[in-house]
Enzyme design. Structure first.
Site, PDB file in Angstrom:
ATOM      1  N   LYS A  25       0.844  -1.206   0.000  1.00 19.77           N
ATOM      2  CA  LYS A  25       0.000   0.000   0.000  1.00 19.77           C
ATOM      3  C   LYS A  25       0.880   1.257   0.000  1.00 19.77           C
ATOM      4  CE  LYS A  25      -3.809  -2.309   2.365  1.00 19.77           C
ATOM      5  NZ  LYS A  25      -4.462  -2.611   3.645  1.00 19.77           N
ATOM      6  N   GLN A  32      -4.368  -1.241   9.987  1.00 24.51           N
ATOM      7  CA  GLN A  32      -4.281  -2.545   9.316  1.00 24.51           C
ATOM      8  C   GLN A  32      -4.887  -3.636  10.196  1.00 24.51           C
ATOM      9  OE1 GLN A  32      -3.127  -3.136   6.120  1.00 24.51           O
ATOM     10  NE2 GLN A  32      -3.806  -5.247   6.440  1.00 24.51           N
ATOM     11  N   ASP A  36     -10.893   3.470   4.864  1.00 25.83           N
ATOM     12  CA  ASP A  36     -11.292   2.067   4.671  1.00 25.83           C
ATOM     13  C   ASP A  36     -12.819   1.935   4.618  1.00 25.83           C
ATOM     14  OD1 ASP A  36      -9.393   0.199   4.168  1.00 25.83           O
ATOM     15  OD2 ASP A  36      -8.942  -0.267   6.268  1.00 25.83           O
TER      16      ASP A  36
END
Ligand SMILES: NC(=O)c1ccc[n+]([C@@H]2O[C@H](COP(=O)([O-])OP(=O)(O)OC[C@H]3O[C@@H](n4cnc5c(N)ncnc54)[C@H](OP(=O)(O)O)[C@@H]3O)[C@@H](O)[C@H]2O)c1
Length: 282
Positions: free
Chosen positions: A51, A95, A118
């Site tokens: 990422k 994460q 997200d």
């Protein structure tokens, strides 16, 4: 001939679009994404590194916060609250999965919804369900829709079956596919669904996000089905999905491979949402 839904190709085009949008936008500074990584889970480290590399390529500054495996819930929440308040940070990515002593739900609830790139905060989920377009759509469901649309697969009015009802894939994907403008007819299956095969055989488009290697076999689909495989597993050293590709592909009109299908588009979703978060603050 079966059409391969090439996630890498679509993702490259999307990365390019994000890079161009950032370069075109007059702004005092580039977009900034904070990535919070707890512990040393090797898969998470790999995902985060990928990422960050993609961020750099498109012109997003990524800032890593490494926290030790044994960090307390209070300390983790305090770090997220500090990032929420930091005017130099546009997006925050925590994460997942977190170590088992930590509550991911509490961390997600604590995120500033305007920085929740997200798309997992209840406010953003609620907006998605209500059909409001000013929130953030979770990255993997968005990736599935891009993968289909950018291969010219018509979604309007089609019978789509999703296998899996998780909060990060199945449920938000169902809400997204129901949106006005996308207009699919959606059925969601899960581990308690009776006669899964009878249901999946009715699908014109089948999306599988069950986390079970090779759950879907040839006898579970009809001739000409479009199949999207969200699953990722490492089996005997090789990456594979929730679909038994070898037997299923010959019956499909189109199918996504693993790797190279949905995976790259999940990252494209993150870059896209970070761009949105930055633009909304300008
Ligand atoms: N490509 C990407 O970027 C990406 C992103 C996210 C996830 N993934 C992968 O996608 C897969 C799913 O992830 P997830 O987070 O959604 O998984 P999850 O949270 O474990 O959810 C799995 C869902 O599948 C259902 N299910 C499990 N076994 C089933 C069966 N035999 N028949 C029907 N339904 C069944 C479960 O039902 P219940 O609710 O009844 O338990 C649950 O709703 C995993 O392999 C994950 O690694 C890939």
């Amino acid at each position: 001939m079966v059409q391969i839904l090439d996630g890498k190709k679509v993702a490259e085009a999307l990365y390019q679009e994000v890079a161009e949008a950032i370069a075109r936008q007059p702004a005092p500074r580039p977009p900034a994404l904070a990535v919070v990584l707890v512990g040393a889970n090797p898969a998470s480290q790999t995902y985060v590194a990928t990422k960050e590399r993609r961020c750099q390529e498109v012109g997003i500054r990524s800032v890593r916060l490494n926290l030790p495996e044994h960090v307390s819930q209070e300390e983790l929440l305090a770090q997220v609250i500090a990032l929420n308040a930091d005017p130099g940070i546009d997006g925050i990515l925590v994460q997942l999965p977190l170590p088992s002593h930590l509550s991911a739900d509490q961390v997600i609830d604590c995120l500033n919804p305007a920085k929740d790139v997200d798309g997992l905060h209840p406010l953003n989920m609620g907006k998605l369900l209500l059909g409001h377009t000013d929130g953030f759509v979770p990255c993997t469901p968005q990736g599935v829709v891009w993968l289909l649309e950018r291969h010219g697969i018509v979604l309007r009015g089609r019978r789509i079956v999703i296998v899996g009802r998780s909060n990060i894939v199945g449920k938000p994907l169902a809400a997204l596919l129901l949106r006005r403008g996308i207009d699919a007819t959606v059925t969601v299956a899960h581990s308690q669904t009776a006669d899964l095969a009878a249901l999946t055989r009715e699908a014109e488009i089948l999306v599988v996000a069950a986390g079970q290697p090779h759950l879907v076999r040839a006898e579970m689909i009809s001739q000409g089905t479009v199949v999207v495989d969200v699953g990722i597993h490492r089996v005997q050293g090789r990456l594979t999905g929730d679909v038994d590709y070898e037997s299923v592909a010959p019956k499909c009109s189109a199918i996504s491979p693993v790797p190279g299908g949905v995976g790259p588009l999940t990252i494209a979703g993150l870059l896209h949402n970070t761009l949105l978060a930055w633009r909304r603050k300008l």
